[in-house]
Write a protein that holds these residues in place. Structure first.
Motif, PDB file in Angstrom:
ATOM      1  N   ASP A  98       0.851  -1.192   0.000  1.00 22.99           N
ATOM      2  CA  ASP A  98       0.000   0.000   0.000  1.00 22.99           C
ATOM      3  C   ASP A  98       0.884   1.238   0.000  1.00 22.99           C
ATOM      4  O   ASP A  98       1.604   1.487   0.960  1.00 22.99           O
ATOM      5  N   ILE A  99       0.832   1.982  -1.086  1.00 26.02           N
ATOM      6  CA  ILE A  99       1.652   3.181  -1.234  1.00 26.02           C
ATOM      7  C   ILE A  99       0.721   4.369  -1.405  1.00 26.02           C
ATOM      8  O   ILE A  99      -0.145   4.365  -2.279  1.00 26.02           O
ATOM      9  N   GLU A 154       8.341   5.884  -5.374  1.00 26.72           N
ATOM     10  CA  GLU A 154       9.733   5.977  -5.821  1.00 26.72           C
ATOM     11  C   GLU A 154      10.655   5.164  -4.906  1.00 26.72           C
ATOM     12  O   GLU A 154      11.559   4.481  -5.378  1.00 26.72           O
ATOM     13  N   THR A 155      10.421   5.226  -3.616  1.00 26.17           N
ATOM     14  CA  THR A 155      11.257   4.515  -2.649  1.00 26.17           C
ATOM     15  C   THR A 155      11.133   3.007  -2.801  1.00 26.17           C
ATOM     16  O   THR A 155      12.140   2.289  -2.803  1.00 26.17           O
ATOM     17  N   ILE A 156       9.930   2.505  -2.948  1.00 26.43           N
ATOM     18  CA  ILE A 156       9.714   1.052  -3.014  1.00 26.43           C
ATOM     19  C   ILE A 156      10.123   0.468  -4.362  1.00 26.43           C
ATOM     20  O   ILE A 156      10.448  -0.716  -4.466  1.00 26.43           O
ATOM     21  N   GLN A 157      10.145   1.290  -5.397  1.00 30.31           N
ATOM     22  CA  GLN A 157      10.431   0.816  -6.748  1.00 30.31           C
ATOM     23  C   GLN A 157      11.763   0.074  -6.829  1.00 30.31           C
ATOM     24  O   GLN A 157      11.888  -0.901  -7.561  1.00 30.31           O
ATOM     25  N   ASP A 158      12.767   0.504  -6.070  1.00 35.23           N
ATOM     26  CA  ASP A 158      14.080  -0.146  -6.090  1.00 35.23           C
ATOM     27  C   ASP A 158      14.038  -1.577  -5.559  1.00 35.23           C
ATOM     28  O   ASP A 158      14.941  -2.363  -5.831  1.00 35.23           O
ATOM     29  N   TYR A 159      13.012  -1.928  -4.799  1.00 36.28           N
ATOM     30  CA  TYR A 159      12.919  -3.246  -4.180  1.00 36.28           C
ATOM     31  C   TYR A 159      12.011  -4.210  -4.950  1.00 36.28           C
ATOM     32  O   TYR A 159      11.898  -5.366  -4.580  1.00 36.28           O
ATOM     33  N   ILE A 160      11.364  -3.722  -5.981  1.00 35.45           N
ATOM     34  CA  ILE A 160      10.446  -4.558  -6.755  1.00 35.45           C
ATOM     35  C   ILE A 160      11.142  -5.029  -8.021  1.00 35.45           C
ATOM     36  O   ILE A 160      11.541  -4.206  -8.853  1.00 35.45           O
TER      37      ILE A 160
END
Length: 92
Positions: free
Chosen positions: A71-72, A79-85
């Motif tokens: 949930d974003i 932008e922050t979570i994109q690096d982990y997906i």
């Protein structure tokens, strides 16, 4: 008039999701803990959703539905979570 919410709930159930009813405040109406271990059957789903003012459709996430949710709420969060997906992740 066809009950589109009922049809959607049944479709999600056939896809293997653990379907439960939610109110307009995004709170579960049913005791969701039960549906972490067993999926509602068609009769139960009809009891919840086959009426003139059906509730919203929700899902129990985790192993029962083979579903994880991130949930974003902000662009910064996305932008922050994109690096982990991973690029290989399949999402609906």
């Amino acid at each position: 008039m066809k009950n589109e919410i009922l049809e959607a709930a049944l479709s999600y159930q056939r896809m293997g999701l653990s379907v439960i009813p939610f109110n307009k405040n995004k709170q579960p109406i049913a005791k969701w803990e039960t549906y972490q271990k067993e999926r509602a059957d068609e009769a139960q789903i009809k009891a919840w959703f086959d009426n003139e003012n059906p509730p919203n459709v929700g899902f129990v996430t985790g192993a029962i539905s083979d579903l994880a949710v991130i949930d974003i709420d902000t662009e910064k969060g996305r932008e922050t979570i994109q690096d982990y997906i991973p690029d290989s992740l399949l999402v609906p």
